[in-house]
Enzyme design. Sequence first.
Site, mmCIF file in Angstrom:
data_model
loop_
_atom_site.group_PDB
_atom_site.id
_atom_site.type_symbol
_atom_site.label_atom_id
_atom_site.label_comp_id
_atom_site.label_asym_id
_atom_site.label_seq_id
_atom_site.Cartn_x
_atom_site.Cartn_y
_atom_site.Cartn_z
ATOM 1 N N SER A 133 0.862 -1.167 0.000
ATOM 2 C CA SER A 133 0.000 0.000 0.000
ATOM 3 C C SER A 133 0.906 1.226 0.000
ATOM 4 C CB SER A 133 -0.873 -0.048 1.253
ATOM 5 O OG SER A 133 -1.628 1.123 1.354
ATOM 6 N N LYS A 146 -0.987 -1.107 -4.534
ATOM 7 C CA LYS A 146 -2.169 -0.298 -4.207
ATOM 8 C C LYS A 146 -1.705 1.121 -3.961
ATOM 9 C CE LYS A 146 -4.628 -0.095 0.168
ATOM 10 N NZ LYS A 146 -5.442 -0.914 1.101
ATOM 11 N N LYS A 186 -2.909 4.961 -2.636
ATOM 12 C CA LYS A 186 -3.946 5.737 -1.966
ATOM 13 C C LYS A 186 -4.298 6.919 -2.856
ATOM 14 C CE LYS A 186 -4.053 3.604 2.147
ATOM 15 N NZ LYS A 186 -5.277 3.066 2.785
ATOM 16 N N ASP A 197 -7.113 2.900 -3.321
ATOM 17 C CA ASP A 197 -7.874 2.958 -2.068
ATOM 18 C C ASP A 197 -8.172 4.413 -1.745
ATOM 19 O OD1 ASP A 197 -9.030 2.619 0.395
ATOM 20 O OD2 ASP A 197 -7.241 1.820 1.397
ATOM 21 N N GLU A 217 -11.060 0.545 -3.752
ATOM 22 C CA GLU A 217 -11.383 0.249 -2.360
ATOM 23 C C GLU A 217 -12.060 1.446 -1.703
ATOM 24 O OE1 GLU A 217 -7.934 -1.128 -0.247
ATOM 25 O OE2 GLU A 217 -8.983 -1.193 1.667
ATOM 26 N N ASP A 244 -13.903 -1.802 2.773
ATOM 27 C CA ASP A 244 -13.020 -1.885 3.931
ATOM 28 C C ASP A 244 -13.787 -1.287 5.119
ATOM 29 O OD1 ASP A 244 -11.146 -1.284 5.921
ATOM 30 O OD2 ASP A 244 -9.643 -0.473 4.586
ATOM 31 N N LYS A 273 -10.008 -6.921 8.031
ATOM 32 C CA LYS A 273 -9.009 -6.480 9.002
ATOM 33 C C LYS A 273 -9.422 -6.993 10.370
ATOM 34 C CE LYS A 273 -7.517 -2.270 6.654
ATOM 35 N NZ LYS A 273 -7.736 -0.802 6.525
ATOM 36 N N GLY A 320 -3.999 -3.728 5.982
ATOM 37 C CA GLY A 320 -2.990 -3.382 6.981
ATOM 38 C C GLY A 320 -3.364 -2.129 7.741
HETATM 39 MG MG MG Z 1 -8.484 0.537 2.963
#
Ligand code: MG
Length: 368
Positions: free
Chosen positions: A135, A161, A163, A188, A213, A238, A262, A290
């Site tokens: 990430s 991934k 952000k 995400d 996401e 998520d 998670k 994570g």
């Molecule tokens: Mg997320």
Amino acid sequence: MRLHSLTLREIHLKLVAPFETSMDRVTERRIILAEAHVDNVSGWGECTAGETPYYCPEDTETAWHILKNFLWPKLKGRELHSAADVWPLLEQVRGHNMAKAAVETAVWDAEAKLKNIPLWNLLGGQRREIPCGVSIGIKDSLDELSATVKKELASGYQRIKIKIKPGKDLPQVQRIRQDFPHIKLMVDANSAYRHEDLPLLKQLDAFYLMMIEQPLGWDDLFGHVAIQKQLQTPICLDECIHTYEQAEAAIALGACKIINVKLGRVGGLLQAKRIHDLCQQNNIPVWCGGMLESGIGRAQNIAMSTLPNFSLPGDVTASQRYWHEDVISPEVTVTPSGTIRVPQSPGIGFLPRADRIASITVRQDHLT
Ligand code: MG
């Protein structure tokens, strides 16, 4: 097995580099470690609550308070058949899943150690190696982002991934796709968009992402149903999924095609496994997200990721990506092919380093 006492420790760990998302920029973690004393062994769990209530309503302070004043009184001195007994004992407390998961996962580790088997084995896991993705936080420039992706791919990570947030989305995805046309790529948003942003989200369809996401609000299941219908790219939820029932609703309503599990967000291993099983029955793949965990939480994530429906690479990575020095021995490492080999020793399979933990502990409470 009897739960005699619980030691809570707050440790401070500085990240190797700041981590920026649409919600926050984190430079140092305040992590609560829970050490459960069960019969003659110690089990370890980690509370994944953040320093701020920006990812979810919990933070380090609320978790400490709830663990000490509400969860421990329900658990102290209890005789348990299995760690699966912990969750029902805590049910009277609504929410506070990250606080619950800290102690619940610690008891799972203890049970596995008492049975002298690895935690993944106790959970029914099957994988001997888990696939890893990374990430990547929001970067100041496109060049910096591209250079970071290049570096992570060179380390072997199987999926990237990035952000995103409004203003840091399309150009970022465009650039990464241009530089790396064939990689497994996803984004995400951590709830940074609204329904009105649908035209922009639809433009992301052109980049054959594995998933988007959590584009919309942290509790907006209805909104995700509406936009998933309009998007070709699968939505992964998520923040929206805190319970088995919410996972059930998301699947039945068509709010997503993938779920990020998670441990902290869903309240520990028993609930994570239930949600995993539900998703498996409904052909919804899951993967492990994570929360900038120390080695303890990382080890718990590795055990969970051995379950068969964790079929997509998760955000579980090497210790060194986040910490100059982790709190476990050995540290978590990633193979050149972007996997983590699952440890074979009892419990979480990594040894908490007492000296290292003591040196960064800023408060401690031994609850009996
Ligand atoms: Mg997320």
